[in-house]
Scaffold this motif. Structure first.
Motif, PDB file in Angstrom:
ATOM      1  N   PHE A 234       0.644  -1.059   0.045  1.00 35.33           N
ATOM      2  CA  PHE A 234      -0.036  -0.218   0.738  1.00 35.33           C
ATOM      3  C   PHE A 234       0.834   1.212  -0.196  1.00 35.33           C
ATOM      4  O   PHE A 234       2.318   1.272   0.834  1.00 35.33           O
ATOM      5  CB  PHE A 234      -0.737  -0.033   1.257  1.00 35.33           C
ATOM      6  CG  PHE A 234      -2.003  -0.887   1.194  1.00 35.33           C
ATOM      7  CD1 PHE A 234      -2.911  -1.035   0.120  1.00 35.33           C
ATOM      8  CD2 PHE A 234      -2.100  -2.374   1.551  1.00 35.33           C
ATOM      9  CE1 PHE A 234      -4.386  -1.804   0.176  1.00 35.33           C
ATOM     10  CE2 PHE A 234      -2.427  -3.742   1.528  1.00 35.33           C
ATOM     11  CZ  PHE A 234      -3.954  -3.185   0.994  1.00 35.33           C
ATOM     12  N   TYR A 235       0.152   2.057  -0.144  1.00 38.42           N
ATOM     13  CA  TYR A 235       1.665   3.509  -0.437  1.00 38.42           C
ATOM     14  C   TYR A 235       1.403   4.038   0.516  1.00 38.42           C
ATOM     15  O   TYR A 235       2.637   4.405   1.218  1.00 38.42           O
ATOM     16  CB  TYR A 235      -0.048   4.669  -1.543  1.00 38.42           C
ATOM     17  CG  TYR A 235      -0.202   4.099  -2.654  1.00 38.42           C
ATOM     18  CD1 TYR A 235       0.804   3.819  -3.846  1.00 38.42           C
ATOM     19  CD2 TYR A 235      -1.831   4.645  -3.504  1.00 38.42           C
ATOM     20  CE1 TYR A 235       0.667   3.072  -5.561  1.00 38.42           C
ATOM     21  CE2 TYR A 235      -1.864   4.774  -4.530  1.00 38.42           C
ATOM     22  CZ  TYR A 235      -0.753   4.271  -5.415  1.00 38.42           C
ATOM     23  OH  TYR A 235      -1.460   3.556  -6.248  1.00 38.42           O
ATOM     24  N   ASP A 236       0.818   4.334   1.093  1.00 38.04           N
ATOM     25  CA  ASP A 236       1.121   4.258   2.538  1.00 38.04           C
ATOM     26  C   ASP A 236      -0.330   4.465   3.996  1.00 38.04           C
ATOM     27  O   ASP A 236      -0.636   3.216   3.233  1.00 38.04           O
ATOM     28  CB  ASP A 236       0.981   6.003   2.385  1.00 38.04           C
ATOM     29  CG  ASP A 236       0.293   6.543   1.984  1.00 38.04           C
ATOM     30  OD1 ASP A 236      -1.089   6.253   2.280  1.00 38.04           O
ATOM     31  OD2 ASP A 236       0.813   7.569   1.291  1.00 38.04           O
ATOM     32  N   GLN A 237      -0.261   4.101   4.879  1.00 37.88           N
ATOM     33  CA  GLN A 237      -1.153   4.121   5.756  1.00 37.88           C
ATOM     34  C   GLN A 237      -2.544   4.677   6.100  1.00 37.88           C
ATOM     35  O   GLN A 237      -3.184   4.422   5.663  1.00 37.88           O
ATOM     36  CB  GLN A 237      -1.025   4.770   7.023  1.00 37.88           C
ATOM     37  CG  GLN A 237       0.483   3.758   8.371  1.00 37.88           C
ATOM     38  CD  GLN A 237      -0.492   2.052   8.682  1.00 37.88           C
ATOM     39  OE1 GLN A 237      -0.998   2.443   9.580  1.00 37.88           O
ATOM     40  NE2 GLN A 237      -0.132   1.597   8.157  1.00 37.88           N
ATOM     41  N   SER A 238      -2.175   5.880   4.892  1.00 40.20           N
ATOM     42  CA  SER A 238      -3.441   6.006   5.255  1.00 40.20           C
ATOM     43  C   SER A 238      -5.033   6.084   3.587  1.00 40.20           C
ATOM     44  O   SER A 238      -5.777   5.623   3.689  1.00 40.20           O
ATOM     45  CB  SER A 238      -3.946   7.398   4.378  1.00 40.20           C
ATOM     46  OG  SER A 238      -4.389   8.767   3.594  1.00 40.20           O
ATOM     47  N   HIS A 239      -3.487   5.334   2.692  1.00 40.07           N
ATOM     48  CA  HIS A 239      -4.076   4.110   1.482  1.00 40.07           C
ATOM     49  C   HIS A 239      -4.300   2.974   2.204  1.00 40.07           C
ATOM     50  O   HIS A 239      -5.668   2.639   1.994  1.00 40.07           O
ATOM     51  CB  HIS A 239      -3.488   4.329   0.691  1.00 40.07           C
ATOM     52  CG  HIS A 239      -3.673   3.857  -0.924  1.00 40.07           C
ATOM     53  ND1 HIS A 239      -2.818   2.723  -1.070  1.00 40.07           N
ATOM     54  CD2 HIS A 239      -5.064   3.332  -1.166  1.00 40.07           C
ATOM     55  CE1 HIS A 239      -3.705   2.130  -2.469  1.00 40.07           C
ATOM     56  NE2 HIS A 239      -4.298   2.635  -2.041  1.00 40.07           N
TER      57      HIS A 239
END
Length: 262
Positions: A234-239
């Motif tokens: 995943f791109y980052d935690q938000s994604h």
């Protein structure tokens, strides 16, 4: 409110907009493009082929190139999504995928259509937030547009199995539509069409479901949400949090905490 049109997506094949109108009208006119509309709310009245036809919420409108049509929107207001499909680009897609002759103006049943799958695909395309998600969403619109007969049970089953096998072996990254179609050995158009008929959702949606299933398994095993997001590409935690929440209705951390209590 008169008539307001907000652009959504534009590319070589399609331009789309979200239209809100109240006590307004389009006089009789025509377009070079094939025009698709999905009525979100309210009631539009169109003039087409010498008739005035009511367009209720949930219906699709289709106008072939150069068709003369007009619209009237009452005081109650109407909202709809409009897609203008470029004919030259559509013809090229037909040639690339052996869809009919691939030359001349493609024509379809026009007017007010009760086509729930086509309606849903138009809304999904309009809601696609990124170019990566817009391409498969647009291919699903075209799949529903060209769909004349049901895909036979089991059609292209080996191709679908090859793509799913690639998905399962690449849960750690986000595959592209090109990669999946290449594994299936089909054009992107035919791959999306056959996959949706066989599985029930688009291929990128299905791959995301597989990745989230693995995410839940790892969270239940006690891995930290940050590590799970990183290991599954995943791109980052938000994604990760947004994707997980859309399916599970809770954050990964809340899911992990609840799993430990069981």
């Amino acid at each position: 409110m008169p008539l307001i049109a907000e652009p959504l997506h534009a590319c070589g094949l399609v331009e789309s907009s979200w239209v809100r109108a109240c006590a307004a009208s389009f006089p009789r006119h025509t377009h070079d493009e094939l025009v698709l509309g999905a009525n979100l709310s309210g009631c539009e009245h169109i003039w087409l082929d010498g008739q005035t036809i009511e367009v209720p919420a949930g219906a699709v409108t289709l106008y072939n190139p150069l068709a003369i049509q007009g619209s009237t929107f009452g005081p109650g207001g109407v909202e709809y999504i409009s897609l203008h499909l470029d004919i030259d680009a559509l013809q090229q897609l037909m040639r690339d995928n052996n869809l009919g002759r691939g030359h001349g103006c493609p024509t379809f049943e026009q007017g007010v259509l009760q086509r729930p799958a086509l309606y849903r695909s138009i809304l999904d395309f309009a809601a696609a937030p990124t170019a990566v998600e817009q391409e498969p969403a647009l291919l699903l619109v075209l799949t529903e547009l060209f769909e004349q007969t049901q895909v036979r049970s089991g059609e292209q089953a080996p191709a679908i199995e090859r793509s799913v096998s690639l998905m399962r072996s690449h849960l750690h990254e986000r595959l592209t539509l090109d990669q999946l179609a290449q594994a299936a050995q089909l054009s992107k158009f035919h791959f999306v069409r056959c996959f949706k008929k066989a599985i029930g959702v688009g291929p990128l949606q299905y791959h995301m479901q597989l990745r989230l299933i693995e995410a839940r398994r790892r969270l239940r095993a006690g891995l930290h949400a940050n590590d799970v997001a990183l290991s599954l590409g995943f791109y980052d935690q938000s994604h990760f949090i947004n994707a997980f929440g859309r399916v599970m209705g809770v954050t990964p951390q809340a899911y992990s905490t609840a799993s430990r209590r069981r």
